[in-house]
Design a protein around this motif. Structure first.
Motif, PDB file in Angstrom:
ATOM      1  N   UNK A 230       0.866   4.179  -2.737  1.00 35.50           N
ATOM      2  CA  UNK A 230       0.691   5.608  -2.440  1.00 35.50           C
ATOM      3  C   UNK A 230       1.856   6.428  -2.985  1.00 35.50           C
ATOM      4  N   UNK A 231       3.063   5.877  -2.842  1.00 37.12           N
ATOM      5  CA  UNK A 231       4.243   6.573  -3.358  1.00 37.12           C
ATOM      6  C   UNK A 231       4.079   6.835  -4.853  1.00 37.12           C
ATOM      7  N   UNK A 232       3.675   5.801  -5.583  1.00 41.01           N
ATOM      8  CA  UNK A 232       3.468   5.956  -7.025  1.00 41.01           C
ATOM      9  C   UNK A 232       2.434   7.029  -7.325  1.00 41.01           C
ATOM     10  N   UNK A 233       1.327   6.961  -6.618  1.00 41.76           N
ATOM     11  CA  UNK A 233       0.267   7.936  -6.881  1.00 41.76           C
ATOM     12  C   UNK A 233       0.752   9.356  -6.645  1.00 41.76           C
ATOM     13  N   UNK A 234       1.478   9.556  -5.538  1.00 40.34           N
ATOM     14  CA  UNK A 234       1.851  10.926  -5.218  1.00 40.34           C
ATOM     15  C   UNK A 234       2.921  11.455  -6.176  1.00 40.34           C
ATOM     16  N   UNK A 235       3.692  10.580  -6.804  1.00 38.91           N
ATOM     17  CA  UNK A 235       4.651  11.046  -7.797  1.00 38.91           C
ATOM     18  C   UNK A 235       4.086  10.974  -9.219  1.00 38.91           C
ATOM     19  N   UNK A 236       2.792  10.802  -9.325  1.00 39.76           N
ATOM     20  CA  UNK A 236       2.160  10.833 -10.645  1.00 39.76           C
ATOM     21  C   UNK A 236       2.423   9.613 -11.505  1.00 39.76           C
ATOM     22  N   UNK A 237       2.856   8.512 -10.883  1.00 41.95           N
ATOM     23  CA  UNK A 237       3.059   7.281 -11.653  1.00 41.95           C
ATOM     24  C   UNK A 237       1.727   6.536 -11.721  1.00 41.95           C
ATOM     25  N   UNK A 238       1.026   6.729 -12.828  1.00 43.86           N
ATOM     26  CA  UNK A 238      -0.276   6.081 -12.979  1.00 43.86           C
ATOM     27  C   UNK A 238      -0.302   5.350 -14.319  1.00 43.86           C
TER      28      UNK A 238
ATOM     29  N   UNK B 281       0.817  -1.212   0.000  1.00 43.10           N
ATOM     30  CA  UNK B 281       0.000   0.000   0.000  1.00 43.10           C
ATOM     31  C   UNK B 281       0.854   1.268   0.000  1.00 43.10           C
ATOM     32  N   UNK B 282       1.933   1.230   0.760  1.00 42.42           N
ATOM     33  CA  UNK B 282       2.799   2.415   0.828  1.00 42.42           C
ATOM     34  C   UNK B 282       3.457   2.675  -0.523  1.00 42.42           C
ATOM     35  N   UNK B 283       3.910   1.599  -1.181  1.00 37.88           N
ATOM     36  CA  UNK B 283       4.494   1.758  -2.518  1.00 37.88           C
ATOM     37  C   UNK B 283       3.462   2.302  -3.486  1.00 37.88           C
TER      38      UNK B 283
END
Ligand SMILES: Nc1ncnc2c1ncn2[C@@H]1O[C@H](COP(=O)(O)OP(=O)(O)OP(=O)(O)O)[C@@H](O)[C@H]1O
Ligand SMILES: [Mg+2]
Lengths: 258, 277
Positions: free
Chosen positions: A151-159, A147-149
């Motif tokens: 969230x990390x992706x989402x917050x850095x715009x990795x979608x 989950x943390x990874x």
């Protein structure tokens, strides 16, 4: 240096002993069905000429390769789809478990009805039969993405595609590879079985034909070759796995060490 | 400007509901460096997740420059509390720091410069090719900080980012954050357990109450902008401020002080007539 010698020794030791035991115990065998190993090896050399390999081993291998590749591709693609959505998973999972529980060899007669008895039938049998472990393991792996990874992706715009490529597939790769390993042994079994029922060439066909015509040493030498092939394929698999999952093995070691 | 208005978050579990934060209202001006302190479990991480658009609040809203935050806004970087789980174990340190920049379409040469600088700044110039699981906890935490710094965010949210590093490194990193803040003009929200750290780092300290969580006090830190570990911490004003924050946290932990008292204290802070005077 001594480390390498030791490792080779461990790897070769038991097979050598078994081979020697087979050799000695059958050396004077006059049982028609259990010929001496020496006879089998002589037959092996005579039987598996280059033409014979081309005529019977090559078709088996490429059908295996195509069927297995389809199983892996479709399994991972569907697995990512199913694993990413809770509703899809809830609806499909019982059905998938059912299909996995069906022993793959019973597919042969069924698929023969639809796909005839040529190459297509055998490839479809291999693909359908070995699909399930890849699919279900991928679902598990995708579901367990941290989950943390995430969230990390989402917050850095990795979608989207970037997320799939850098997060989902990588995080699930240990499970995916485990599924592929199971799938490989199922695929080899199905390769042989599909050739035993209806075929005019192939490794399985050669073995069954030899058995039917009481060419016992030929039959044994076919089985020997099949064993060698399976061993070789699993070595190749292990080699690729060790490269692709080096990070995972390192991570596991680090976690165990601390 | 980062605006939090009437923020409330209730986690809906199977059987029980957890009210993580009840009613939070505060504003962080652009270019401000704000520290957030509060007892463990009072909802600091929850607040940060709502502010970064990773979690939808139950009520209230967060606005970034007037625009309501509904998903992760571009130009914001978050350093997560669970540093060990926020790095990609299949990538080495360098790739971990570089990936967000690639996604941002930063040119290659520029990317290389940013990654080198960020890793050098956190003291990991020679760990580029190591994998996260080959590093100590403190080093992992620094990689996560370097990744956020290299991203050149406009807003930087950090959730107890120095929890696993030793005292010396911690002091260095504190100065690094203040340096970056002064140089780049980023808006920083920094969550910490450490009262000294909050007072040393912040231009402002927001103290949260224990659950049910509200803002207990917003304290302006009137220490000189030029801070250094030795002298700033020796100032009488520093001691006063940290004493005050300490008391507030103790009171919050005891659950003493009704919401009214907290409001009084906050008003006192606004009068600048607070502690010791
Ligand atoms: N995903 C969740 N589901 C349910 N409850 C949660 C969840 N996350 C946090 N909580 C609860 O919300 C409350 C606040 O948690 P939070 O992690 O925000 O606190 P915190 O201030 O960051 O604590 P700490 O200082 O220990 O990191 C806690 O009571 C916690 O149990
Ligand atoms: Mg927290």
């Amino acid at each position: 240096m001594t480390g390498v010698v030791k490792r080779v020794g461990y790897a070769v030791g038991l097979p050598a002993v078994l081979f020697a035991a087979w050799w000695v115990s059958t050396a004077n065998s006059d049982n028609f069905y259990v010929p001496p190993l020496r006879t089998i090896l002589e037959t092996f050399g005579q039987l598996w000429t280059l033409e014979k390999l081309q005529a019977d081993v090559w078709p088996s291998l490429w059908r295996l390769a195509v069927g297995y590749a389809i199983a892996c591709l479709v399994g991972v693609a569907l697995g990512v789809l199913v694993g990413s959505s809770r509703t899809v998973r809830a609806t499909l999972e019982p059905v998938l478990e059912f299909f996995r529980a069906v022993p793959p060899p019973v597919l042969v007669p069924v698929i023969m009805l639809f796909a005839g008895i040529d190459h297509t039938m055998k490839i479809v049998v291999i693909a359908v039969g070995s699909l399930w472990p890849v699919l279900l393991n991928t679902v598990e792996g995708v579901r367990a993405v941290d989950e943390v990874l995430s969230d990390t992706c989402r917050s850095y715009g990795l979608t989207g595609v970037a997320r799939l490529r850098h997060l989902v597939l990588r995080a699930a790769s240990p499970q995916i590879v485990a599924g592929m390993r199971q799938a490989l042994s199922i695929a080899i079994i199905l390769m042989v079985i599909s050739e035993m029922t209806a075929a005019s060439n192939g490794l399985g066909y050669t073995i069954v034909e030899a058995q039917r015509s009481f060419a016992i040493p030929e039959m044994w030498s076919g089985i020997l070759l099949l064993g060698l092939l399976g061993f070789l394929l699993s070595m190749v698999f292990r080699f690729v796995e060790n490269r692709a999952l080096a990070w995972y093995h390192g991570l596991r070691r680090a976690q165990r060490g601390s | 400007m980062l605006d939090v208005r009437g923020l409330k978050k209730v986690y809906e579990g199977r059987q029980r509901q957890v009210e993580a934060v009840r009613d939070l209202t505060f504003t962080i001006e652009s270019g401000d460096l704000v520290c957030l302190v509060g007892p463990s479990g009072c909802g600091k991480t929850t607040l940060l997740k709502c502010m970064s658009g990773l979690l939808a609040p139950t009520a209230g809203e967060v606005r970034l420059d007037g625009v309501p935050v509904t998903g992760p806004p571009p130009g914001m970087a978050v350093v997560f509390q669970e540093y060990g789980r926020s790095l990609f174990p299949w990538m080495n340190v360098r790739d971990n720091v570089e990936l967000p920049l690639k996604q941002k379409k930063v040119a290659k040469a520029e990317r290389r410069r940013l990654v080198d600088e960020a890793l050098a700044a956190v003291g990991l110039a020679d760990a580029h090719t190591a994998y996260p699981w080959q590093l100590s906890g403190g080093m992992q935490q620094r990689v996560a900080i370097a990744r956020a710094v290299a991203y050149q965010p406009k807003v930087l949210l950090m959730d107890e980012p120095f929890a696993a590093v030793d005292a010396q490194t911690r002091a260095d990193l504190e100065d690094l954050i203040r340096d970056l803040w002064r140089k780049l003009g980023v808006t920083v929200l920094f969550v910490t357990h450490d009262i000294d750290e909050a007072v040393y780092l912040g231009q402002k300290v927001i103290i949260l109450s224990s659950s049910p969580t509200v803002v207990r006090e917003q304290l302006t830190i009137d220490l000189p902008d030029e801070r250094d570990q030795l002298h700033t911490r020796a100032l009488p004003r520093f001691t006063e401020l940290r004493g005050h924050v300490y008391e507030q946290i103790q009171a919050a932990k005891r659950g003493a002080g009704t919401v009214d008292e907290a409001v009084c204290a906050a008003e006192g802070a606004d009068d600048k007539a607070v502690v010791g005077s």
